[in-house]
Design an enzyme around this catalytic site. Structure first.
Site, PDB file in Angstrom:
ATOM      1  N   GLU A  40      50.035  43.543  22.348  1.00 37.54           N
ATOM      2  CA  GLU A  40      49.390  43.658  23.664  1.00 37.54           C
ATOM      3  C   GLU A  40      47.977  44.216  23.512  1.00 37.54           C
ATOM      4  O   GLU A  40      47.767  45.215  22.809  1.00 37.54           O
ATOM      5  CB  GLU A  40      50.242  44.575  24.541  1.00 37.54           C
ATOM      6  N   ASP A  43      44.421  40.809  21.544  1.00 34.91           N
ATOM      7  CA  ASP A  43      43.735  39.506  21.450  1.00 34.91           C
ATOM      8  C   ASP A  43      42.215  39.603  21.567  1.00 34.91           C
ATOM      9  O   ASP A  43      41.508  38.802  20.965  1.00 34.91           O
ATOM     10  CB  ASP A  43      44.312  38.478  22.436  1.00 34.91           C
ATOM     11  N   ALA A 127      52.194  39.935  38.035  1.00 32.19           N
ATOM     12  CA  ALA A 127      53.367  40.326  37.245  1.00 32.19           C
ATOM     13  C   ALA A 127      53.058  40.356  35.756  1.00 32.19           C
ATOM     14  O   ALA A 127      53.907  40.686  34.943  1.00 32.19           O
ATOM     15  CB  ALA A 127      54.526  39.372  37.521  1.00 32.19           C
ATOM     16  N   GLY A 128      51.827  39.973  35.380  1.00 29.51           N
ATOM     17  CA  GLY A 128      51.489  39.937  33.959  1.00 29.51           C
ATOM     18  C   GLY A 128      52.035  38.695  33.278  1.00 29.51           C
ATOM     19  O   GLY A 128      52.295  38.700  32.080  1.00 29.51           O
ATOM     20  N   SER A 132      46.919  33.187  36.421  1.00 27.52           N
ATOM     21  CA  SER A 132      45.541  32.678  36.468  1.00 27.52           C
ATOM     22  C   SER A 132      45.302  31.656  35.355  1.00 27.52           C
ATOM     23  O   SER A 132      44.694  30.608  35.590  1.00 27.52           O
ATOM     24  CB  SER A 132      44.526  33.818  36.394  1.00 27.52           C
ATOM     25  N   GLU A 164      37.321  32.522  32.655  1.00 25.97           N
ATOM     26  CA  GLU A 164      37.688  33.923  32.962  1.00 25.97           C
ATOM     27  C   GLU A 164      36.527  34.863  32.640  1.00 25.97           C
ATOM     28  O   GLU A 164      36.154  35.714  33.448  1.00 25.97           O
ATOM     29  CB  GLU A 164      38.891  34.359  32.115  1.00 25.97           C
ATOM     30  N   ASP A 176      46.405  34.216  26.731  1.00 28.89           N
ATOM     31  CA  ASP A 176      47.079  33.570  27.862  1.00 28.89           C
ATOM     32  C   ASP A 176      46.745  32.082  27.918  1.00 28.89           C
ATOM     33  O   ASP A 176      47.630  31.236  28.040  1.00 28.89           O
ATOM     34  CB  ASP A 176      46.655  34.229  29.182  1.00 28.89           C
ATOM     35  N   TYR A 225      41.714  47.458  32.637  1.00 30.38           N
ATOM     36  CA  TYR A 225      41.539  46.491  31.554  1.00 30.38           C
ATOM     37  C   TYR A 225      40.128  46.586  30.979  1.00 30.38           C
ATOM     38  O   TYR A 225      39.945  46.679  29.765  1.00 30.38           O
ATOM     39  CB  TYR A 225      41.826  45.075  32.077  1.00 30.38           C
TER      40      TYR A 225
HETATM   41  C1  GLA Z   1      45.899  39.916  29.925  1.00 29.14           C
HETATM   42  C2  GLA Z   1      44.734  39.187  29.261  1.00 29.14           C
HETATM   43  C3  GLA Z   1      45.071  38.789  27.830  1.00 29.14           C
HETATM   44  C4  GLA Z   1      45.615  39.971  27.037  1.00 29.14           C
HETATM   45  C5  GLA Z   1      46.715  40.681  27.816  1.00 29.14           C
HETATM   46  C6  GLA Z   1      47.161  41.953  27.140  1.00 29.14           C
HETATM   47  O1  GLA Z   1      46.988  39.054  30.099  1.00 29.14           O
HETATM   48  O2  GLA Z   1      44.399  38.040  29.998  1.00 29.14           O
HETATM   49  O3  GLA Z   1      43.940  38.244  27.209  1.00 29.14           O
HETATM   50  O4  GLA Z   1      44.587  40.847  26.669  1.00 29.14           O
HETATM   51  O5  GLA Z   1      46.300  41.029  29.131  1.00 29.14           O
HETATM   52  O6  GLA Z   1      47.772  41.692  25.929  1.00 29.14           O
END
Ligand code: GLA
Length: 370
Positions: A40, A43, A127-128, A132, A164, A176, A225
């Protein structure tokens, strides 16, 4: 639980389009959401990640419009309908993800023809689970079909990330968009975000990953973030490296000597990169127990080092493991959102019943197994 397939969602998008605009769409495309199993916030630090696409997702229906350069947006999932111009800047509305993707692929065509858009989704926002990225990739796929452009999944992932970063203004990494565009449903995806080298990761036989919405929608995600991105940059400067993934376990002594909280931020990246590599090895070996233990360690570094969990998800992860789950962790950008839990197939029903009773505000979103 939502189990709508790609076909059902495509049909919903086509019907929604026809009801809204009085004619069928010319192109419809689906893109899945994703759940991250390990790695997590690595990236945007050049690290490794281990996500997988979900059955849930987004379908985008498109047809040319009447007024050159004008785009009409409607959706069953997002409230407001809008009419915008293709050359417009971002405004913070949900349609930014669609508009950015359209500009990235077909701005001259839309300037000449105009466009109507309808979006259907069964992915919860906040929700993660990458709603998007699914909107962006679904839009790119539908626009490619409509305007006869080639589909290159890696190129689409890069374009969507650029949307993004540069249009929406979210400083995210590539995980993502890459998972949504390139990943294969039913498989994990081990990705080196620096080289973009990737490998399918088999899911453990006889086990399921449960994706459960904690009921806490991303808190402070945007500011939190961006703060983490800035902290990682500061840690890089202090340590004299280009990216935190240039560092490994041997560097932990000098990482710990950094000022708070940069020391713990860098420690998280080194730790989660290691756990993700070990997790990929465990999946290849079919070792569900080992993978579960690594998930628990990964949650601990999210909580203690990166500080992206919330008390609610901490309590849920602890309770899931105490209840016999092999592993559990918060997934995605953080500050709430979903947790992912690994359980034996035979335990899925019992576990989900007990969990729902213990945490009535939660919602089972997906059950994914090999
Ligand atoms: C979001 C971002 C990703 C990544 C995750 C955390 O989903 O869009 O690029 O950084 O958070 O792992």
């Amino acid at each position: 639980m939502h189990t709508s397939t790609e076909t059902e969602l495509n049909r919903a998008a086509a019907e929604g389009f026809a009801a809204r605009y009085g004619r069928p769409p010319a192109a419809v495309a689906f893109a899945p959401g994703r759940v991250n199993l390990m790695g997590e916030h690595t990236d945007y630090n050049g690290g490794v990640v281990l996500p997988m696409p979900l059955g849930l997702g987004v379908s985008v229906a498109l047809g040319t419009g009447d007024i050159p350069g004008e785009i009409r947006f409607a959706s069953a999932a997002f409230e407001a309908e809008e009419t915008r111009r293709v050359e417009e800047a971002s405004t913070g509305a949900w349609s930014d993800y669609v508009l950015g993707a359209l500009k990235a692929l077909a701005e001259p065509e839309i300037a000449a023809a105009g466009l109507c858009v309808f979006v259907a989704s069964n992915l919860p926002v906040g929700a993660g689970l990458s709603s998007s990225a699914a909107v962006e990739i679904g839009t790119l796929r539908a626009a490619a079909a409509l305007f006869g452009k080639p589909v290159d999944p890696v190129d689409f992932a890069l374009r969507a990330r650029k949307v993004e970063n540069e249009f929406v203004g979210m400083p995210c990494g590539i995980m993502d968009q890459f998972t949504v565009s390139v990943g294969v449903p039913g498989n994990g995806l081990f990705l080196d975000t620096r080289t973009l080298e990737y490998h399918p990761a088999p899911l453990p036989d006889g086990h399921s990953f449960l994706v459960i919405h904690s009921g806490v929608s991303h808190r402070l995600t945007e500011s939190g973030y961006a703060t983490r991105v800035a902290e990682c940059k500061a840690a890089c400067e202090a340590l004299g490296v280009e990216m935190l993934s240039d560092l490994g376990p041997d560097d932990l002594a000098r990482i710990d000597a950094l000022a708070e909280p940069l020391n713990r931020r860098a420690r998280h990246i080194v730790t989660d990169n290691r756990l993700t590599r070990e997790g990929f090895a465990a999946l290849k070996a079919g070792d569900a127990n080992m993978f579960g233990q690594l998930m628990v360690e990964s949650h601990a570094t999210e909580r203690d080092n990166y500080e992206i969990t919330v008390p609610e998800t901490d309590a849920m992860v602890e309770a899931a493991v105490a209840d016999g789950a092999l592993g559990a962790r918060q997934t995605g950008g953080g500050f709430g959102g979903a947790i992912v839990v690994l359980v034996a197939d035979a335990e899925v029903d019992g576990f989900t019943d007990r969990f729902a009773r213990a945490f009535p505000g939660t919602r089972l979103l997906a059950v994914t197994s090999a």
